[in-house]
Design an enzyme around this catalytic site. Structure first.
Site: not given
Ligand code: VG1
Ligand code: CO
Length: 546
Positions: A18, A22, A112-113, A125, A280, A284, A347, A366-368, A499
């Site tokens: 997504t 990584r 990211s996180h 990315k 995070d 973002d 997503t 997004e819910e995340s 998830r």
């Molecule tokens: C997760 C989240 C998704 C988000 C993605 C990148 O993906 O669920 O909503 O866009 O991370 O966010 P996944 O495939 O693990 O569910 V970030 O802040 O990690 O760039």
């Molecule tokens: Co991020």
């Protein structure tokens, strides 16, 4: 220009998820790995003569990777790279810089996180000229190049230090080192009613922003403290660290009630400040808390959309609201009231790009823990915090009162996500495959007393460019408006993460004061009965509930 050509390294499981590629830092930093992927990006985009933005969240390997990328960019004929000082840019700041400087694209270094450090994760990315994550057509091309190229090119000249702002050259390529914060802070000044927020802080309003030892520390200090006059103790963990503080206190830059527990607990305390937020690794994402209340990202999107016109940047109203499929339907209700379009996308922020470019969506979420708008083409943690502050400064009500009033008008979409982490990949894929095979038989059956009204696999046709994508998660809908969604994470680096997203609706007249897990207990039981996740993984509860 002295350039050396090296053989590429095999890239296993390179399919970008997504959010780009990584991997474990040890994999990314193994001989030729980063280089092969970067060469694939440069080949896919056609490097000669291009202007690119480069920056990352400062995690371990950020500096080494930046130097390698600069030497490869020079060797491949890139005309100019605009790079954040010390190789640092938050993801939204990078997106803004690409747009502001009309660059051809950008490379963002972040996972990211995900945890950072030598034993943590690293990521890369590629973002396109609109400032947003590359769409599937581009990432497919990068993947195809990564698996077929046999060599990469790098100048022999060492990359210069990035510690001073200014313009340099590297073997004929222009290298402009910029302040990572300045342009972004100016953009925020344009969007929000800064005098009102300054007056709010001056009136004694107390806030805590947890930068989680990640990239937003310097951004938050400049904007909240220097420009808006918040007390210097507002910013917690504001010094960025290469491992986000994992060594000193188990830090992990994921802004949710689990990983930002100290902040969460502070806000549930008697002496809590008025407002708190966290972001995070790459800046973002956002978590929003009021005194004694946690605002789910889905509710936050809905509240921001309903009140966006209080901020100068959105004073003319918003055109549409887009949310990812597993995000609750709360924002759809706001769109309906405003008489604007509501979109449900797969997503990942890349699916919002065309809607934002076409002016059909103004706010996305997004819910995340991701919220953003058409000001950039990424989700933006501090932007969400500032829009909340703008709304609080104008309405002069507490976060809890604003949410209570919102639910009284629109009803409440109770919401929770249950994650089962590091599950054996084969087992996780089997659970999804078995459910997929039974989707057609589920409608009309009851599970744990709930009637299934429909079950489907989410597919999406982009309303702007017509591109089509399938396999974007399974949706089970229940009588009364409850939904359960299931998908596998595309950002993990260890086994699979399952998830499960759960939603139930209580209308305006119903009880909005329940604990989410209690309000969702029937959906939770029905989902387990249908999917058998706990039985099959041998776990009696999810690893993370958010
Ligand atoms: C997760 C989240 C998704 C988000 C993605 C990148 O993906 O669920 O909503 O866009 O991370 O966010 P996944 O495939 O693990 O569910 V970030 O802040 O990690 O760039
Ligand atoms: Co991020």
């Amino acid at each position: 220009m002295p350039v050396t050509t090296y053989p590429t390294a095999p890239i296993d499981g390179q399919v970008p998820g997504t959010s780009g590629l990584r991997k474990k830092t040890q994999v990314f930093s193994s001989p030729g790995y980063l280089e092969t992927y970067v060469q694939a990006v440069l080949n896919a985009i056609g490097a000669p003569g291009k202007t690119l933005v480069l920056g990352g969240d400062g995690r371990f390997f950020n500096d080494t990777a930046s130097a390698i990328i600069l030497r490869m960019a020079a060797a491949n004929g890139v005309a100019k790279v605009i790079v954040g000082q010390n190789g640092i840019l938050s993801t939204p700041a990078a997106s803004h810089l690409i747009r502001l400087r009309k660059a051809d694209g950008g490379i963002i270094l972040s996972a990211s996180h995900n945890p950072g450090g030598p034993d943590g994760d690293f990521g890369l990315k590629y973002n396109i000229a609109n400032g947003g994550p590359a769409p599937e057509s581009v990432t497919d091309e990068i993947v195809s190049k990564a698996t077929t190229i046999t060599e990469y090119h790098m100048t022999d000249t060492a990359a210069p230090s990035l510690s001073q702002v200014g313009t340099l050259t590297l073997d004929g390529m222009t290298l402009e080192v910029v302040d990572p914060v300045e342009d972004y802070a100016v953009l925020m000044d344009e969007l929000f009613e800064m005098p009102a927020i300054r007056a709010l802080f001056a009136s004694g309003f107390r806030m805590r922003f947890d930068a989680m030892h990640a990239v937003t520390g310097p951004y938050a200090k400049e904007i909240l403290v220097n420009r808006l006059g918040a007390h210097p103790n507002t910013v917690l963990n504001g010094a960025p660290l290469k491992d986000f503080g994992a060594q000193i206190g188990g830090g992990h830059p994921d802004p949710n009630p689990v990983w930002a527990k100290p902040l969460y607990d502070l806000m549930m305390d008697e002496d809590a400040p008025d407002f708190a937020a966290a972001s995070d690794g790459d800046g973002d994402r956002n978590m929003i808390l009021g005194r004694d209340i946690y605002v789910t990202p889905s509710d936050s999107l809905a509240v921001l959309a309903a009140n966006a016109d209080l901020a100068p940047g959105y004073a003319g109203g918003i055109n549409g609201i887009a949310r990812s499929m597993p995000t609750s339907g709360a924002s759809d209700r706001v769109a309906k009231k405003l008489g604007i379009e509501a979109f449900q996308t797969p997503t990942g922020w890349k699916y919002f790009g065309t809607l934002l470019d076409a002016g059909r969506a103004t706010l996305c979420g997004e819910e995340s823990a991701g919220t953003g708008s058409n000001h950039v083409r990424e989700k933006d943690g501090l932007w969400a915090v500032l829009l909340w502050l703008n709304i609080l400064a104008v309405r002069r009500e507490s976060v809890a009162d604003i949410l209570t009033a919102h639910w009284a008008e629109f009803g409440r979409n109770y919401y929770s996500r249950h994650d089962y982490e590091a599950v054996d990949s084969g087992l996780a894929e089997g659970i999804v495959a078995d459910l997929r095979a039974r989707l057609d038989t589920l409608a009309g059956t009851t599970a744990a007393g709930s009637l299934v009204t429909s079950a489907e696999e989410f597919a999406y046709t982009d309303p702007v460019d017509g591109s089509h994508t399938t396999n974007q998660g399974l949706i089970i809908s229940f009588e009364g408006g409850a939904r359960a969604m299931l998908r596998l994470s595309g950002t993990g680096t260890e086994g699979a993460t399952i998830r499960v997203y759960l939603e139930n609706y209580a209308g305006p007249e119903e009880d909005h004061s329940l604990d989410a897990q209690v309000a969702l207990k029937d959906v939770i039981a029905a989902t387990e009965e249908i999917t058998g996740i706990r039985t099959r993984t041998g776990r009696d509860h999810p690893d993370v509930i958010s």
